[in-house]
Design a protein around this motif. Structure first.
Motif, PDB file in Angstrom:
ATOM      1  N   UNK A  10      62.130  40.351  67.794  1.00  0.00           N
ATOM      2  CA  UNK A  10      61.799  41.153  66.616  1.00  0.00           C
ATOM      3  C   UNK A  10      60.510  40.675  65.942  1.00  0.00           C
ATOM      4  N   UNK A  11      60.198  39.421  66.196  1.00  0.00           N
ATOM      5  CA  UNK A  11      59.134  38.815  65.393  1.00  0.00           C
ATOM      6  C   UNK A  11      57.765  39.387  65.760  1.00  0.00           C
ATOM      7  N   UNK A  12      56.932  39.474  64.725  1.00  0.00           N
ATOM      8  CA  UNK A  12      55.603  40.059  64.920  1.00  0.00           C
ATOM      9  C   UNK A  12      54.705  39.103  65.702  1.00  0.00           C
ATOM     10  N   UNK A  13      53.760  39.634  66.468  1.00  0.00           N
ATOM     11  CA  UNK A  13      52.787  38.754  67.124  1.00  0.00           C
ATOM     12  C   UNK A  13      51.840  38.159  66.069  1.00  0.00           C
ATOM     13  N   UNK A  51      68.347  40.256  50.440  1.00  0.00           N
ATOM     14  CA  UNK A  51      68.795  41.588  50.863  1.00  0.00           C
ATOM     15  C   UNK A  51      69.972  41.494  51.840  1.00  0.00           C
ATOM     16  N   UNK A  52      70.166  40.326  52.446  1.00  0.00           N
ATOM     17  CA  UNK A  52      71.250  40.178  53.430  1.00  0.00           C
ATOM     18  C   UNK A  52      70.696  40.363  54.833  1.00  0.00           C
ATOM     19  N   UNK A  53      71.559  40.724  55.751  1.00  0.00           N
ATOM     20  CA  UNK A  53      71.173  40.815  57.158  1.00  0.00           C
ATOM     21  C   UNK A  53      70.410  42.127  57.427  1.00  0.00           C
ATOM     22  N   UNK A  54      69.157  42.008  57.806  1.00  0.00           N
ATOM     23  CA  UNK A  54      68.346  43.221  58.052  1.00  0.00           C
ATOM     24  C   UNK A  54      68.269  43.571  59.536  1.00  0.00           C
ATOM     25  N   UNK A  55      68.965  42.823  60.356  1.00  0.00           N
ATOM     26  CA  UNK A  55      68.850  43.060  61.795  1.00  0.00           C
ATOM     27  C   UNK A  55      69.347  44.461  62.132  1.00  0.00           C
ATOM     28  N   UNK A  75      60.025  40.842  60.445  1.00  0.00           N
ATOM     29  CA  UNK A  75      60.444  39.594  61.095  1.00  0.00           C
ATOM     30  C   UNK A  75      61.946  39.363  60.969  1.00  0.00           C
ATOM     31  N   UNK A  76      62.564  40.008  59.954  1.00  0.00           N
ATOM     32  CA  UNK A  76      64.026  39.857  59.800  1.00  0.00           C
ATOM     33  C   UNK A  76      64.776  40.817  60.722  1.00  0.00           C
ATOM     34  N   UNK A  77      64.044  41.680  61.440  1.00  0.00           N
ATOM     35  CA  UNK A  77      64.695  42.492  62.464  1.00  0.00           C
ATOM     36  C   UNK A  77      64.953  43.940  62.104  1.00  0.00           C
ATOM     37  N   UNK A  78      64.365  44.452  60.994  1.00  0.00           N
ATOM     38  CA  UNK A  78      64.583  45.872  60.647  1.00  0.00           C
ATOM     39  C   UNK A  78      64.150  46.754  61.818  1.00  0.00           C
ATOM     40  N   UNK A  79      64.972  47.756  62.127  1.00  0.00           N
ATOM     41  CA  UNK A  79      64.670  48.590  63.289  1.00  0.00           C
ATOM     42  C   UNK A  79      63.868  49.828  62.896  1.00  0.00           C
ATOM     43  N   UNK A  80      64.102  50.312  61.646  1.00  0.00           N
ATOM     44  CA  UNK A  80      63.430  51.544  61.198  1.00  0.00           C
ATOM     45  C   UNK A  80      62.948  51.289  59.773  1.00  0.00           C
ATOM     46  N   UNK A  81      61.653  51.024  59.635  1.00  0.00           N
ATOM     47  CA  UNK A  81      61.104  50.700  58.310  1.00  0.00           C
ATOM     48  C   UNK A  81      60.178  51.826  57.855  1.00  0.00           C
ATOM     49  N   UNK A  82      60.532  52.432  56.713  1.00  0.00           N
ATOM     50  CA  UNK A  82      59.677  53.477  56.158  1.00  0.00           C
ATOM     51  C   UNK A  82      59.016  52.914  54.906  1.00  0.00           C
TER      52      UNK A  82
END
Ligand SMILES: C[S@@+](CC[C@H](N)C(=O)[O-])C[C@H]1O[C@@H](n2cnc3c(N)ncnc32)[C@H](O)[C@@H]1O
Length: 341
Positions: A10-13, A51-55, A75-82
């Protein structure tokens, strides 16, 4: 070990720092858009931990600006970020982030106050879900200029229970000026108790997580900032329309140092004030000498219920606005003064 291996994907380059992004795109902060940036990614990570678990979660970020908090969310693993950003100067930097996290970022250039959360997250809004959608988190280092109207708008949507603002679907992690954060979470009897405390606690569980000193922001604002976490209540106290409850609460706090009788009187036209106010307090079983800050949520609920019943019995009442009466009174007073001269 397997978990951390998966999380690593999930982590950004490696990317330019936020400071470099600001320089690269010449993003000088604009005061009128309440632009105070967080450059320290340890701090943005700390906000995100509240916010808790964002995976695999869906996230809506308000005001991403140069993207510090946005990076922590990804980086916390959000799959769909608007992300919703009003200032077009930030869009190229956000596009860079979107390329670094392919398929995970949607960018909306617009005003969050006009933004429809239900349209953006239809799966979280549907009455019945085919498949359980992942958690929706609303996150933002909010611009001070819109934070109060925004939370009032979202509380109103919580009251409707029509959009995604329902227990079990959505949680909110937002920053406010420290004093506003204290008001939002102030308990019955506290000096900071206000209209905002009552409305927020009527509809959600509210926690003031921690304070960020003003010096952590660039440019430094004149105030410190509180990180506040909201979870909509399973069973909100609200039974009456939001606007009616808000009207009762607003009138009571209009005279915050006086007995609550004084503010409640203002719900009624002058000619009916005495009898109606007594009837309201009797029906709600509330002591007229209580100070606004000492009224509990359940007592406010009883007041709103009784006021609603009185309104139904006399349907002119709800549209009654004592401020209009006051305005007309002042106007008549000025007119009389002019005539005397
Ligand atoms: C306090 S800054 C936070 C920036 C960034 N998230 C950070 O933590 O460094 C507020 C951001 O909200 C944006 N903003 C201000 N008013 C807005 C509005 N009405 N709708 C959407 N974004 C807004 C500003 O342009 C700015 O990027």
């Amino acid at each position: 070990m397997a978990v951390s291996g998966k999380m690593a994907s999930f982590r950004l380059p490696p990317l330019p720092t936020i400071g470099e992004i600001i320089k690269l795109y010449n993003l000088r902060a604009q005061k009128q858009l309440s632009q105070n940036f967080l450059l320290d990614l340890r701090l943005t990570d700390k906000i995100i931990r509240q916010a808790g678990n964002l995976r695999n979660a869906c996230v809506c970020e308000v005001g991403p600006g140069p993207g510090g908090l946005t990076r922590s969310i990804l980086n916390a693993g959000a799959a769909d970020l608007l992300v919703v950003e009003k200032d077009s100067r930030f869009i190229p930097g956000l596009q860079l982030l979107s390329e670094a996290a392919p398929g995970r970022v949607r960018i909306v250039h617009g005003d969050v106050l006009a933004f429809g959360m239900s349209t953006a997250f239809p799966a979280h809004t549907a009455k019945r879900w085919e498949d359980e959608p992942p958690d929706l988190h609303i996150i933002g280092n909010l611009p001070f200029s819109v934070s109060t109207p925004l939370i009032i708008k979202w509380l109103e949507e919580m009251a409707d229970r029509s959009g995604p603002f329902v227990y079990g679907r959505t949680r909110l992690t937002l920053t406010f000026q420290k004093e506003v954060a204290e008001r939002l979470t102030a308990s019955t009897g506290s000096r900071q108790r206000s209209r905002l405390s009552v409305m927020a606690q009527y509809l959600s569980t509210v926690n003031n997580c921690f304070t960020i000193p003003g010096r952590a922001f660039v440019p430094k604002p004149d105030v410190d900032v509180g990180v506040v976490h909201f979870t909509p209540l399973v069973k909100p106290h609200i039974q009456q329309p939001f606007k009616l409850v808000e009207k009762v609460v607003r009138n009571v706090f209009q005279f915050r140092r006086k007995h609550c009788y004084k503010g409640l009187e203002m719900l009624f036209p002058e000619s009916q004030r005495l009898g109606m106010t007594e009837e309201l307090l009797r029906r709600a079983d509330v002591d007229p000498t209580l100070r606004p800050a000492d009224i509990s949520i359940s007592q406010f609920r009883a007041l709103a219920d009784s006021y609603s019943r009185l309104c139904r019995a006399n349907h002119t009442l709800f549209s009654y606005d004592f401020r209009e009466e006051l305005r007309q009174k002042r106007q008549r007073h000025r007119q009389t003064k002019r005539e005397r001269r």
